[in-house]
Design a protein around this motif. Sequence first.
Motif, mmCIF file in Angstrom:
data_model
loop_
_atom_site.group_PDB
_atom_site.id
_atom_site.type_symbol
_atom_site.label_atom_id
_atom_site.label_comp_id
_atom_site.label_asym_id
_atom_site.label_seq_id
_atom_site.Cartn_x
_atom_site.Cartn_y
_atom_site.Cartn_z
ATOM 1 N N VAL A 1 0.820 -1.218 0.000
ATOM 2 C CA VAL A 1 0.000 0.000 0.000
ATOM 3 C C VAL A 1 0.852 1.265 0.000
ATOM 4 C CG1 VAL A 1 -1.618 1.349 1.384
ATOM 5 C CG2 VAL A 1 -2.040 -1.076 0.976
ATOM 6 N N SER A 2 1.709 1.394 0.991
ATOM 7 C CA SER A 2 2.523 2.598 1.099
ATOM 8 C C SER A 2 3.406 2.775 -0.134
ATOM 9 C CB SER A 2 3.388 2.525 2.365
ATOM 10 O OG SER A 2 4.218 3.659 2.472
ATOM 11 N N THR A 3 3.969 1.693 -0.630
ATOM 12 C CA THR A 3 4.855 1.747 -1.789
ATOM 13 C C THR A 3 4.110 2.231 -3.033
ATOM 14 O OG1 THR A 3 6.182 -0.057 -0.896
ATOM 15 C CG2 THR A 3 6.386 0.383 -3.240
ATOM 16 N N LEU A 4 2.917 1.688 -3.264
ATOM 17 C CA LEU A 4 2.148 2.088 -4.441
ATOM 18 C C LEU A 4 1.763 3.562 -4.390
ATOM 19 C CD1 LEU A 4 -0.108 -1.063 -4.840
ATOM 20 C CD2 LEU A 4 1.395 -0.142 -6.601
ATOM 21 N N ILE A 5 1.378 4.034 -3.211
ATOM 22 C CA ILE A 5 0.974 5.432 -3.082
ATOM 23 C C ILE A 5 2.147 6.363 -3.356
ATOM 24 C CG2 ILE A 5 0.295 7.164 -1.359
ATOM 25 C CD1 ILE A 5 -1.696 5.107 -0.275
ATOM 26 N N LYS A 6 3.360 5.949 -2.941
ATOM 27 C CA LYS A 6 4.537 6.782 -3.199
ATOM 28 C C LYS A 6 4.951 6.747 -4.667
ATOM 29 C CE LYS A 6 6.184 6.383 1.545
ATOM 30 N NZ LYS A 6 7.133 5.726 2.482
ATOM 31 N N TRP A 7 4.701 5.634 -5.358
ATOM 32 C CA TRP A 7 5.014 5.549 -6.776
ATOM 33 C C TRP A 7 4.000 6.315 -7.630
ATOM 34 C CZ3 TRP A 7 9.364 4.740 -8.898
ATOM 35 C CH2 TRP A 7 10.270 3.797 -8.420
ATOM 36 N N PHE A 8 2.762 6.420 -7.146
ATOM 37 C CA PHE A 8 1.692 7.036 -7.941
ATOM 38 C C PHE A 8 1.040 8.182 -7.166
ATOM 39 C CE2 PHE A 8 2.248 2.839 -9.681
ATOM 40 C CZ PHE A 8 2.059 3.001 -11.048
ATOM 41 N N PRO A 9 1.814 9.226 -6.819
ATOM 42 C CA PRO A 9 1.204 10.357 -6.113
ATOM 43 C C PRO A 9 0.152 11.070 -6.955
ATOM 44 C CG PRO A 9 3.390 10.940 -6.906
ATOM 45 C CD PRO A 9 3.219 9.467 -7.146
ATOM 46 N N ASP A 10 0.236 10.874 -8.271
ATOM 47 C CA ASP A 10 -0.713 11.496 -9.186
ATOM 48 C C ASP A 10 -2.004 10.695 -9.328
ATOM 49 O OD1 ASP A 10 0.959 9.541 -10.252
ATOM 50 O OD2 ASP A 10 0.754 10.271 -12.318
ATOM 51 N N ARG A 11 -1.971 9.386 -9.020
ATOM 52 C CA ARG A 11 -3.155 8.534 -9.134
ATOM 53 C C ARG A 11 -3.185 7.538 -7.969
ATOM 54 N NH1 ARG A 11 -5.578 8.122 -14.059
ATOM 55 N NH2 ARG A 11 -7.232 7.193 -12.815
ATOM 56 N N ARG A 12 -3.335 8.046 -6.771
ATOM 57 C CA ARG A 12 -3.279 7.192 -5.586
ATOM 58 C C ARG A 12 -4.380 6.133 -5.592
ATOM 59 N NH1 ARG A 12 -2.465 11.887 -0.914
ATOM 60 N NH2 ARG A 12 -0.374 12.559 -1.551
ATOM 61 N N GLY A 13 -5.573 6.526 -5.955
ATOM 62 C CA GLY A 13 -6.685 5.581 -5.964
ATOM 63 C C GLY A 13 -6.491 4.477 -6.977
ATOM 64 N N ILE B 1 -11.206 -1.484 -8.554
ATOM 65 C CA ILE B 1 -10.419 -0.632 -9.439
ATOM 66 C C ILE B 1 -11.275 0.526 -9.977
ATOM 67 C CG2 ILE B 1 -10.873 -2.080 -11.470
ATOM 68 C CD1 ILE B 1 -7.618 -0.186 -10.734
ATOM 69 N N PHE B 2 -12.567 0.277 -10.233
ATOM 70 C CA PHE B 2 -13.433 1.332 -10.775
ATOM 71 C C PHE B 2 -13.613 2.471 -9.773
ATOM 72 C CE2 PHE B 2 -17.702 3.207 -10.959
ATOM 73 C CZ PHE B 2 -17.644 3.803 -12.207
ATOM 74 N N TRP B 3 -14.039 2.145 -8.559
ATOM 75 C CA TRP B 3 -14.334 3.199 -7.587
ATOM 76 C C TRP B 3 -13.061 3.876 -7.093
ATOM 77 C CZ3 TRP B 3 -18.906 5.171 -7.418
ATOM 78 C CH2 TRP B 3 -20.037 4.380 -7.667
ATOM 79 N N ALA B 4 -11.994 3.114 -6.897
ATOM 80 C CA ALA B 4 -10.750 3.714 -6.410
ATOM 81 C C ALA B 4 -10.180 4.692 -7.437
ATOM 82 C CB ALA B 4 -9.730 2.627 -6.090
#
Length: 549
Positions: free
Chosen positions: A168-180, A347-350
Amino acid sequence: MPEADVLTTANGVSPGMLARERTIAGPRFNRWLVPPAALAIHLSIGMAYGFSVFWLPMTKLVTEADPAVCAKLGFLAQLFATDCNWTVPAVNHIFETFIAMLGISAAIWGAWLEHAGPRKAGFIAALCWGGGLVIGGIGVSMHQLWLVYLGAGVLGGIGQGLGYISPVSTLIKWFPDRRGLATGFAIMGYGGGAMIGAPIAVALMQKFATNGVPGVSSTLICMGLLYVVAMSAGAFGFRVPPTGWRPLGWTPPAESSNKLITHRHVHLRDAWKTPQFWLIWTVLCVNVTAGIGVLSMASPMFQDVFGGKLLGLGGAVDLSAAQKAAIAASAAGLVGLISLFNSLGRIFWASTSDFIGRKTTYFIFFALGIALYCTLPTLGHMGLAGAFVIAVCIILSMYGGGFATVPAYLSDIFGTQMVGAIHGRLLTAWSVAGIVGPFLIAAVREAQLDAGVAKNLVYDRTLYILAVLLLVGMTCNLLVKPVKETALMSDEELDRERSLQHEATAVSVDVQNAARGGFGLVGVVAWAAVGIPFLIGVWIAIAKAAALF
C-alpha cells in the motif's frame, strides 16, 4: 529488474536481499512494474474469499464415522476428534479467523513494515500464508481440526495481514498522481483471488480424491506451495522510490486546491489518536458490515425470495428436485457475478476517487447504498429478479470499492510517509465487521424465523437495519475534516522517520533520473503473469453467471 547501486552499511557490510535499502529503485526501473508485484500477492491471499469450497468436502473425510456418536460432539470436541467428521459450522469459522488475524497482524506489524520495507514483509507474508495452508493440509491429513485452525487460520491470517498492507505505502509513493488507481490495482487482486483459486481448488480436490474421499489435504498443501512461489516472486519484484521522486511532468497540487489533502505527514503514534482516524475507521467498518450482510445472504436470499418465479412458476408451488437444482444453479450464477463486481468495483471506484475525491466517493457509497438496500425488499416482492440482481451487483461493487479507496483516503488525510502502518491499524475495522456482521445477520434471520415470519420475508428487516448502519457511516464521513496542525510531524521528526526507513543516507541516487526506464519485455511478462490468470478467473465467473439468464 535492476537493483540500485551496490550498497554498504556504516559498518561496511552489504545489507541482505530482503533489506529495504536493496529495494530502492535505480535509473532503469519503471513504476508500472510495481502493480503486478502487488497483484501477485493480493491474488494469492484473496483465496480467503474462496475458502467456502472446502467446507463441504471437509465434512466427508471419515468414511466409517458413527453418525449417532458424532452428532453429540460439540465444537471443542471436534477440534481433537479423529473418528468423526467435522460439521460445516465447525470449519467455516476458519474464515472469521482469517479476517480477525488479518486486522490484528496488520495493526501490530504495520509500523515495522514501514521500516522493513515491502520486500521483507511480502516474503514473510508468503511464508505465513503458504506455510499456513501447508500446515492446514497436514492437519486435515491427521484429522486434527485444531491444527487446521492454527495453520490456515492463525498463521495464514498473519500472512493475510502482512500481505494485504505490504504494497500500500509503496504504491501510493510511486503514484502520487493517481493514488486511488494504484491501490485499486492491488486490492482488486484480493477481490479476484477467489475467482482464480476456487476453481483450482475444486479441480485439485477431484484429482486427489481417493475412494470417494475429497483430496482436501493434498489440495491445501499444493496451493500453499504455489502461493509461496507466487507471493515470493511478487515480493522480490517490489522497489521503493527514492525520497523526493516524482513522475515526469507532475507537480503536487497547490495546498489550497483541496483542504482534505495534506502535503505533510502524521506519525502513526499520533494518527490513531485523532478523530479523523476513528471516523474513517467507522466508515470502513459500517461499509464492510453492510456489504458482508448482502454477500453472506445473497444466494439463500435469491432462492427464498424468488423461488419458482425464476422458472416462470407461481409463488407457492411444490418444486421437483430438478427444479430446485435449476434454482440453486441460478443462485450460484449470482454468486459468481457478485464476485466479479466485488473485484472490478475496487479498481473502478478507487480510480474514480482520483477525480471526484475520496469523501465524495464514500458519500456515493452510502447514499446510493441506502437507496438500494431499502429498494431490495420491494424488488423481491414485485418479482423483479433482473433489477434485484443489478442492485446486488452495484452494492457489492461499492463493498469492494470501500476497501480499495480507503488507503488513498488515509494518505490524503495523514500523508504518505506512514500510510501503510496507519492503514494496518485501520484494518481492525474489517476484523470487527468480519466477526460482528455475520453474527448480526444470522441472529436477526433466526429471530424472525422463530417468530414465524415467512422465508421470503425474513430478509426485509435485515436490509432495513443495514440501511440504518449506512446512515451512520454517511454521518461519520461527512464529519471528516483536515487534521490539526499539532498532529503533523515536524521536519526533524520526518527526517528521523526517513532515516529509520533508510531513505536518506543509505543510497546515493539521482532522484530526477531514478526510475525512468522503459516498460520493456520484463513489464510484458510481469503483467501477463498476473493478468492471464485474472482474466481466466473473470471468464469462469461470467460463465457461472450465465446460469442467471
